[in-house]
Design an enzyme around this catalytic site. Structure first.
Site, PDB file in Angstrom:
ATOM      1  N   ASN A  40       9.238   8.415   4.560  1.00 19.19           N
ATOM      2  CA  ASN A  40      10.082   8.286   3.380  1.00 19.19           C
ATOM      3  C   ASN A  40       9.713   9.301   2.289  1.00 19.19           C
ATOM      4  O   ASN A  40      10.570  10.016   1.761  1.00 19.19           O
ATOM      5  CB  ASN A  40       9.857   6.846   2.867  1.00 19.19           C
ATOM      6  CG  ASN A  40      10.961   6.387   1.966  1.00 19.19           C
ATOM      7  OD1 ASN A  40      12.035   6.983   1.954  1.00 19.19           O
ATOM      8  ND2 ASN A  40      10.691   5.356   1.197  1.00 19.19           N
ATOM      9  N   ARG A  72       3.347  11.061  13.439  1.00 18.55           N
ATOM     10  CA  ARG A  72       3.027  10.277  14.639  1.00 18.55           C
ATOM     11  C   ARG A  72       3.902  10.696  15.807  1.00 18.55           C
ATOM     12  O   ARG A  72       3.468  10.760  16.934  1.00 18.55           O
ATOM     13  CB  ARG A  72       3.197   8.792  14.339  1.00 18.55           C
ATOM     14  CG  ARG A  72       1.887   8.051  14.481  1.00 18.55           C
ATOM     15  CD  ARG A  72       2.077   6.595  14.334  1.00 18.55           C
ATOM     16  NE  ARG A  72       2.857   6.291  13.146  1.00 18.55           N
ATOM     17  CZ  ARG A  72       2.735   5.172  12.465  1.00 18.55           C
ATOM     18  NH1 ARG A  72       1.894   4.273  12.835  1.00 18.55           N
ATOM     19  NH2 ARG A  72       3.485   4.926  11.418  1.00 18.55           N
ATOM     20  N   GLU A 156      -0.882  10.512  -8.817  1.00 16.37           N
ATOM     21  CA  GLU A 156       0.166   9.944  -9.694  1.00 16.37           C
ATOM     22  C   GLU A 156       1.098   9.008  -8.926  1.00 16.37           C
ATOM     23  O   GLU A 156       1.545   7.977  -9.436  1.00 16.37           O
ATOM     24  CB  GLU A 156       0.975  11.096 -10.311  1.00 16.37           C
ATOM     25  CG  GLU A 156       1.990  10.690 -11.343  1.00 16.37           C
ATOM     26  CD  GLU A 156       1.361  10.052 -12.571  1.00 16.37           C
ATOM     27  OE1 GLU A 156       0.698  10.744 -13.323  1.00 16.37           O
ATOM     28  OE2 GLU A 156       1.531   8.816 -12.753  1.00 16.37           O
ATOM     29  N   LYS A 232      -2.252  -1.840  -7.520  1.00 20.25           N
ATOM     30  CA  LYS A 232      -1.861  -0.925  -8.608  1.00 20.25           C
ATOM     31  C   LYS A 232      -2.579  -1.309  -9.903  1.00 20.25           C
ATOM     32  O   LYS A 232      -3.022  -0.440 -10.660  1.00 20.25           O
ATOM     33  CB  LYS A 232      -0.344  -0.969  -8.796  1.00 20.25           C
ATOM     34  CG  LYS A 232       0.416  -0.395  -7.594  1.00 20.25           C
ATOM     35  CD  LYS A 232       1.889  -0.745  -7.660  1.00 20.25           C
ATOM     36  CE  LYS A 232       2.672  -0.223  -6.468  1.00 20.25           C
ATOM     37  NZ  LYS A 232       4.018  -0.773  -6.357  1.00 20.25           N
ATOM     38  N   GLY A 331      10.547   4.458  -3.610  1.00 16.36           N
ATOM     39  CA  GLY A 331      11.636   5.263  -3.063  1.00 16.36           C
ATOM     40  C   GLY A 331      11.163   6.688  -2.800  1.00 16.36           C
ATOM     41  O   GLY A 331      10.275   7.204  -3.499  1.00 16.36           O
TER      42      GLY A 331
HETATM   43  N1  HSE Z   1       6.898  -2.150  -2.180  1.00 17.76           N
HETATM   44  C1  HSE Z   1       6.640  -1.586  -3.474  1.00 17.76           C
HETATM   45  C2  HSE Z   1       7.635  -2.112  -4.471  1.00 17.76           C
HETATM   46  C3  HSE Z   1       6.687  -0.090  -3.499  1.00 17.76           C
HETATM   47  O1  HSE Z   1       8.521  -2.885  -4.126  1.00 17.76           O
HETATM   48  O2  HSE Z   1       7.534  -1.753  -5.636  1.00 17.76           O
HETATM   49  C4  HSE Z   1       5.438   0.538  -2.953  1.00 17.76           C
HETATM   50  O3  HSE Z   1       4.325   0.197  -3.714  1.00 17.76           O
END
Ligand code: HSE
Length: 454
Positions: A40, A72, A156, A232, A331
């Protein structure tokens, strides 16, 4: 960024010996990128970099070019242009390739990413990564390794995708006495809560829709139980407060226990329910508390208006006041944008023989969740008969939990009582809940929601 002067000379020589010259020239300096992972984010980075190469060269004198890509499955059609022989399955060979000056890691997970990043840093190659899981567990040792080798480790993209947050925290705000950073750090759960709030959907239906749209994974545990936001929050706390906080230090509760009823009560009282990551430092003791849990945010707070899959982070400091960072937290394209910004920075530093450093991380004195305080909302279903309110409020009083507001709804055999407390200590509130469950007149104790930001 701090210049690692003792390393600069040797790095410049090493760059030159690898074919990247920093001699003044009309030609931009070529920096060769090894990309680990082309899903992605990597798949979005390749065309973004290609479209920006001219502009980057004109502005910085650097021409970044992707020379090797580890994936992969080399047979998969990724819909992007890569020269013959660029793709390989051997990620370590990319790291070791003398035609690679700088490594971008977007594989995710702890191993083999950790081993690959350590190998790159040890070889004097800067690394750009979006790997929150790795940094939330092994960040301090990797930053130290990067510093010891005189190269950048930039990340970042690891927190809040495309939103610039790490660089403002580590550079613009490095002198700021930050007291609290709190934010909506997970887009999937914000989408689910927004849908429950806007449409009155229940949790299961909102989750199914998030899965259908590709926001939620088939196994949504990491998002909905707060692990993703917890990783995070650990990184944010480390950078904001300069102490070593790992994912295991973060208390987390997810949103799977939140009902449409909880959201309706919150809304009636003027609040929106959000899953927040909160990192706080107590000025006097220096204690740090980091947690993720659903919270009631006043409807006029800036975080309340962050809807759907958007992220936002609210930073509070004694000198700067309040700041908010808002945007797409996930994204391919937004995250690739963050990776590219880091890549340019790292390439410029590499070519000039400098690097940025985060400095030393102190040991964190963590404040356990039991010792944190907040206002709380608690809803109870009780028998509607004389003396019930007295019994219930007596339990709050016994544990020193002061009630700020109360309301009763319903008539007949059962009523719903809703309480909002004044600021109370978590352990006292938990004891209150435990004792309320023991009362015969209490039929059901609903979810406990902390009230934030009022
Ligand atoms: N799955 C996470 C979200 C994105 O929905 O914010 C990646 O950390």
């Amino acid at each position: 960024m701090r210049i690692g002067t003792s390393w600069a000379g040797s790095i410049v020589r090493r760059i030159a010996s690898r074919g990247v010259s920093n001699e003044p020239s009309d030609q931009p300096t070529r920096v060769r990128i090894g990309l680990l992972g082309c899903g992605n984010v990597g798949g979005a980075l390749v065309p973004l970099l290609e479209s920006q190469r001219g502009a980057i060269a004109a502005r910085t004198g650097i021409d970044p070019v992707i020379t090797r890509v580890a994936v992969r499955n080399t047979a998969r059609d990724r819909g992007i242009d890569l020269a013959e022989g660029v793709l390989t399955r051997d990620a370590m060979a990319v790291v070791a390739d003398p035609d690679v000056d700088l490594v971008v890691e977007v594989i995710g997970g702890i191993e083999p990413a950790r081993e690959l990043i350590m190998a790159a840093l040890s070889a004097g190659k800067p690394v750009v990564t979006g790997n929150k899981e790795l940094l939330a567990n092994h960040g301090a040792e990797l930053f130290a390794l990067a510093d010891a080798n005189g190269v950048d480790l930039l990340f970042e993209a690891a927190v809040a995708g495309g939103i610039p947050l790490i660089r403002p925290l580590r550079e613009s705000l490095r002198g700021e006495p930050i007291t609290r950073v709190m934010g909506i750090l997970n887009g999937t759960t914000n989408y689910i809560l927004s849908k429950m709030s806007n449409e009155g959907a229940d949790y299961g239906d909102a989750l199914a829709e998030a899965q259908r749209l590709g926001y939620a994974e088939r196994d949504p545990t990491a998002d909905v139980e707060g692990y993703d936001a917890g990783a995070k929050a650990a990184i944010i706390a480390s950078i904001a407060f300069g102490v070593k906080v790992v994912a295991g230090d973060v208390y987390h509760e997810g949103i799977s226990g939140i009902t449409a009823g909880d959201i309706a009560i919150a809304r009636r009282l003027g609040y929106v329910v959000k899953l927040l990551g909160i990192a706080e430092r107590e000025a006097d003791s220096g204690e740090v508390a980091v947690r993720v849990h659903p919270a009631m945010v006043p409807i006029d707070h800036p975080l309340a208006s962050v809807r759907d899959s958007y992220n936002a982070v609210f930073v509070e400091g004694d000198a700067v006041g309040s700041l908010m960072f808002y945007g797409r937290g996930a994204g391919g394209n937004p995250t690739a944008s963050a990776v590219l910004g880091d890549l340019i920075d790292a390439a410029v530093n590499l070519a000039s023989g400098t690097h940025g450093a985060l400095g030393t991380f102190g040991r964190a004195r963590m404040r356990p969740i039991d010792a944190t305080s907040a206002e709380y909302l608690l809803a109870l279903d009780v028998a509607d008969q004389p003396g019930v309110l007295h019994q219930v409020t007596g339990v709050f009083a016994r544990h020193g939990v002061s009630i700020r507001a109360a309301e009763q709804e319903g008539a007949g055999p059962e009523a719903r009582l809703v309480f909002i407390t004044h600021d109370a200590v978590e352990s006292a509130v938990q004891s209150t809940v435990r004792d309320l469950r023991e009362l015969e007149v209490v039929r059901r104790v609903g979810g406990l929601l902390r009230v934030i930001g009022s």
